[in-house]
Design an enzyme around this catalytic site. Structure first.
Site, PDB file in Angstrom:
ATOM      1  N   GLU A  88      17.883   1.443 -74.642  1.00  0.00           N
ATOM      2  CA  GLU A  88      18.330   2.519 -73.817  1.00  0.00           C
ATOM      3  C   GLU A  88      17.675   3.914 -74.247  1.00  0.00           C
ATOM      4  OE1 GLU A  88      22.545   2.645 -73.800  1.00  0.00           O
ATOM      5  OE2 GLU A  88      22.948   0.774 -72.835  1.00  0.00           O
ATOM      6  N   GLY A 201      33.639   5.089 -79.171  1.00  0.00           N
ATOM      7  CA  GLY A 201      34.801   4.562 -79.514  1.00  0.00           C
ATOM      8  C   GLY A 201      36.172   5.065 -78.762  1.00  0.00           C
ATOM      9  N   ASP A 325      38.393   7.024 -67.123  1.00  0.00           N
ATOM     10  CA  ASP A 325      37.093   6.670 -67.936  1.00  0.00           C
ATOM     11  C   ASP A 325      35.997   7.832 -67.342  1.00  0.00           C
ATOM     12  OD1 ASP A 325      35.554   6.254 -69.873  1.00  0.00           O
ATOM     13  OD2 ASP A 325      34.990   4.130 -69.143  1.00  0.00           O
ATOM     14  N   ASN A 412      25.744   7.003 -64.935  1.00  0.00           N
ATOM     15  CA  ASN A 412      26.142   6.636 -66.268  1.00  0.00           C
ATOM     16  C   ASN A 412      25.437   7.256 -67.299  1.00  0.00           C
ATOM     17  OD1 ASN A 412      27.047   4.743 -68.621  1.00  0.00           O
ATOM     18  ND2 ASN A 412      28.521   4.318 -67.167  1.00  0.00           N
ATOM     19  N   CYS A 656      37.740  -9.156 -75.374  1.00  0.00           N
ATOM     20  CA  CYS A 656      36.475 -10.026 -75.161  1.00  0.00           C
ATOM     21  C   CYS A 656      35.511  -9.761 -73.840  1.00  0.00           C
ATOM     22  CB  CYS A 656      36.841 -11.377 -75.286  1.00  0.00           C
ATOM     23  SG  CYS A 656      38.014 -12.177 -76.174  1.00  0.00           S
ATOM     24  N   CYS A 659      31.878  -7.872 -73.756  1.00  0.00           N
ATOM     25  CA  CYS A 659      30.663  -8.429 -73.934  1.00  0.00           C
ATOM     26  C   CYS A 659      30.383  -9.770 -73.207  1.00  0.00           C
ATOM     27  CB  CYS A 659      30.616  -8.693 -75.465  1.00  0.00           C
ATOM     28  SG  CYS A 659      30.563  -7.181 -76.264  1.00  0.00           S
TER      29      CYS A 659
HETATM   30 CA    CA Z   1      34.658   5.316 -71.888  1.00  0.00          CA
END
Ligand code: CA
Length: 756
Positions: A88, A201, A325, A412, A656, A659
């Site tokens: 990235e 996080g 978010d 994003n 999970c 990922c």
């Molecule tokens: Ca976030």
């Protein structure tokens, strides 16, 4: 070779680049041999920060490669990054040397003319960190100043390296509490004589902050927390006392409350202001997090901080009381724009919430905020108060709601770019909605684990019943019902050329590839770079580097490199030759899933830097992988009760799925096709972390062994259902009986992962 004098260049490029020029001049006199200094290029022929300059424009004034000759772009050299994790970052080129940060926090220093390795830095990460990784083991870049390279490792150390040999001059642990869910994926940024780093996080239990360290010594200069730690102090700095008034005293202080700074920053040397983008809060639902409401400062905000003192000069909150978010961590660009009859010093950001913001960067005054993708959570932003007008359509406090944009955002981490000549901002945009809901089971805090407190699902075309299984889907209405009266829910991606003054799309190119309606439609288009050659560059997960005319989007070239691209390209000039380079390798939010049609699926995902020049010829592609097309027979029989499987599906989604998304081949295995051997060692892998070196850390403390077995039961059930469906499909390819999945591995890639 054009060799602008520093004075001329400084005048032309503005103050932030003037500072960069001074920095490079210092480099030339301090760190290099006479011969190197004598042959050094003009300073503005390099690429000095992740985004080219302190203003993070992702624009280069170079123009040897232009709209007339871009079709002649070909191969210059490539470099093996020795990892299959996502790329990235955008490299930096200073004085003929390319410095590139790679997954885990590795740094590769190369001769920028040839790609020959000079040195590699290994941050020697503790693999146990991998269970806390949200969206791939990635690095979004490094910083360069005073002949030093600054990089952060995924486990939160910040390193100051000697640019000559990569030796560690200083290192610091930037994490205040290792029991919590902190990782670091973002780049450090230099502001004056400090280097600033945040962390990730926000869906775990991080309490966000940025730390500033002295460039010279690594000594901590200041730390700014983005959210309070309690309602009544003690407060680490005075801004938190103000912020605490915007939270319910009964807020979930124990969960950390997020506000992590995981990506964008920028610096204006003249104003001496550091700009910091702040992420979302956790828990997501405000009624669980701050029950009586409030704006919850400084989540989803842009902060202007004095880098000498660490004090807040102004703040602008894009999404007060965010529940979706809607991070404002997206990369910000500083520019001078003619608005009305005045030239304004602005900061521009396209945060996840779907509005494109233009702020006065000296004062924080809102100049404009207009939607660049479909939005339903707000009807607009009040120009006077700067506050959004919430529609209520997206408040899922009491029932599931379909929300535009999705938590992936209208934009994003992928860098956008600003071209001062066209006056346009080139934005890799994401058009998607998602249904949000609060799970029926009461929320319980998991230390160091996932703590979003809400679930969401995308209306992806291939995911019938919201892609959910068992209990998770039972109380969701069908998409047709939830989407009544809403914008189109088809998932798509577009590269948009946005006029930040007229607030309109000037041109756009759809970047959905073959995935219209599917998740990879929004992850196909990568970061963007623009140049004074009237060019816009953007790579895709298909493996093609696309080149467009900056003024009108006319396609000029699409170069297939055989490796998926997410990162923004960059350009530099040496010995009169202009090069374009990009770090290629797939990953990020899709985890290790490699959808069919991506270069990663066809050629594997060995990360590489690919560099282009005019008349270079075809770019070599990796050898094609051989895929078995059949759905294999699961390697173990079904087990567990229906209740176990339901519980396992819920646990899977919380722990999970970020990922292991069960969608196809990839570097991160589709769990459905675990071998019998893997099933036998499932507890050791999940609870004891025996595969931490591959990116699968221990989940002990997050789930119990019994819960791990419920997850396994759900995975096996899901595998059998896929297998049975395939058996019932006419013309299905012959299956591979009694074997695990065939996930081919190219020699030298995943199997010999040297960088973990
Ligand atoms: Ca976030």
């Amino acid at each position: 070779m054009s060799h602008a004098s520093p004075t001329h260049a400084a005048h032309r490029l503005g103050s932030w680049r003037a500072l960069a020029l001074v920095a490079v001049a210092a480099v030339l006199s301090a760190g290099c041999s006479k011969r190197e200094a004598a042959s050094a290029p003009a300073a503005d022929a390099g690429w000095l920060t992740g985004g080219h300059d302190a203003a993070q424009t992702y624009h280069s004034p170079l123009k040897k490669i232009d709209a007339d000759n871009a079709g002649r772009l070909g191969f210059a050299w490539d470099y093996d990054l020795e990892t299959t994790h996502g790329q990235e970052a955008t490299p930096v080129v200073v004085d003929g040397v390319m410095y590139a940060s790679a997954p885990w926090g590795f740094v590769h220093a190369l001769d920028a003319r040839t790609g020959q390795r000079k040195w590699v830095f290994d941050p020697k990460v503790d693999n146990a960190i991998t269970s806390k990784v949200c969206c791939g083991i990635v690095s979004r870049g490094l910083a360069f100043a005073e002949h030093r390279v600054f990089v952060a490792s995924i486990d939160g150390k910040l390193f100051g390296l000697d640019a000559n040999d990569g030796k560690v001059l200083w290192q610091v642990d930037t994490i205040v509490d290792h029991e919590r869910g902190y990782t670091v994926t973002g780049a450090p940024y230099v502001a004056g004589d400090v280097v600033v780093i945040g962390n990730s996080g926000g869906e775990l239990d991080a309490r966000g902050y940025v730390s500033a360290y002295k460039v010279s010594s690594g000594e901590l200069a200041w730390r700014f927390y983005t959210v309070p730690g309690s309602s009544n102090g003690p407060f680490e700095h005075p801004e938190l006392e103000q912020a605490a008034k915007t939270w319910d005293p009964q807020s979930r202080w124990d969960v950390g409350l997020g506000g992590t700074v995981w990506d964008g920053m920028a610096y204006d040397a003249k104003l001496d202001l550091l700009y910091v983008g702040v992420g979302n809060s956790a828990l997501y639902p405000r009624k669980l997090r701050s029950p009586s409401g409030g704006d919850n400062l400084y989540v989803a905000s842009i902060l202007a901080i004095n880098p000498k003192t660490g004090r807040l000069v102004w703040h602008y909150q894009t999404t007060p009381g965010d529940q979706w978010d809607y991070t404002a961590t997206q990369k910000m660009i500083l520019a001078d724009l003619r608005i009305g009859d005045r030239t304004r010093q602005v900061l521009m950001q396209a945060p996840k919430n779907g509005f494109f913001y233009v702020l006065d960067r000296a004062t924080g005054e809102l100049l404009s905020a207009k939607p660049y993708v479909p939005v339903n959570w707000a009807t607009g932003v009040d120009q006077k108060t700067g506050r959004p007008t919430e529609s209520g359509l997206a408040d899922y406090s009491n029932e599931p709601k379909l929300v535009f944009p999705s938590p992936a955002g209208g934009h994003n981490w992928h860098p956008m770019a600003f071209n001062p000549e066209t006056g346009l901002v080139y934005i890799p945009t994401l058009e998607a909605s998602a249904v949000f809901w609060i799970p029926e089971a009461p929320y319980t805090y998991i230390k160091g684990g996932p703590n979003a407190g809400a679930l969401y699902a995308f209306p992806a075309a291939q995911a019938g019943n919201w892609g959910l299984e068992g209990a998770a889907a039972k109380h969701l209405k069908p998409l047709a019902e939830l989407s009544k009266g809403q914008p189109d829910t088809t998932i798509r991606g577009f590269l948009r050329a946005w006029d930040p003054v007229a607030h309109k799309v000037v041109w756009e190119v759809e970047t959905s590839g073959p995935w219209v309606g599917q998740m990879n439609a929004i992850w196909n288009g990568g970061g963007v770079m623009t140049t004074s050659g009237n060019l816009v560059f953007q790579g895709q997960s298909t493996g093609a580097l696309h080149v467009y005319r900056a003024t009108d989007g006319h396609p000029l070239a699409a170069i297939d490199i055989g490796t998926s691209i997410m990162a923004a390209p960059m350009t530099y000039e040496l010995d009169g030759v202009q090069y374009v380079a990009v770090m290629a390798g797939f990953g990020g939010a899709l985890g290790g899933v490699h959808p069919v049609g991506t270069a990663a699926e066809r050629y594997g995902n060995a990360g590489r830097i690919v560099t282009f020049k005019l008349d270079g010829g075809a770019v070599p592609r990796p050898a094609e992988l051989r895929h078995e097309s059949a759905v294999p027979r699961p390697s173990v029989e079904r087990f567990g009760s229906a209740a176990d499987i339901d519980a396992g599906n819920e646990l899977m989604k919380r722990n999970c799925a970020r990922c292991h998304a069960n969608q196809g081949p990839g570097a991160i295995p589709d769990l459905r096709w675990m071998s019998a051997d893997t099933h036998q060692h499932f507890d050791d892998i999940v609870m004891k972390g025996v595969r931490a070196s591959k990116g699968m850390g221990s989940f002990a403390g997050v789930i119990t062994s019994e819960q791990a077995q419920q997850i396994r039961a759900a995975v096996v059930d899901s595998a059998w259902r896929a297998y049975e469906a395939d058996q019932n499909t006419p013309q299905s390819a012959p299956h591979v009986p009694d074997s695990g999945p065939h996930i081919p591995v190219k020699p030298g890639s995943a199997a010999s992962e040297v960088s973990r």
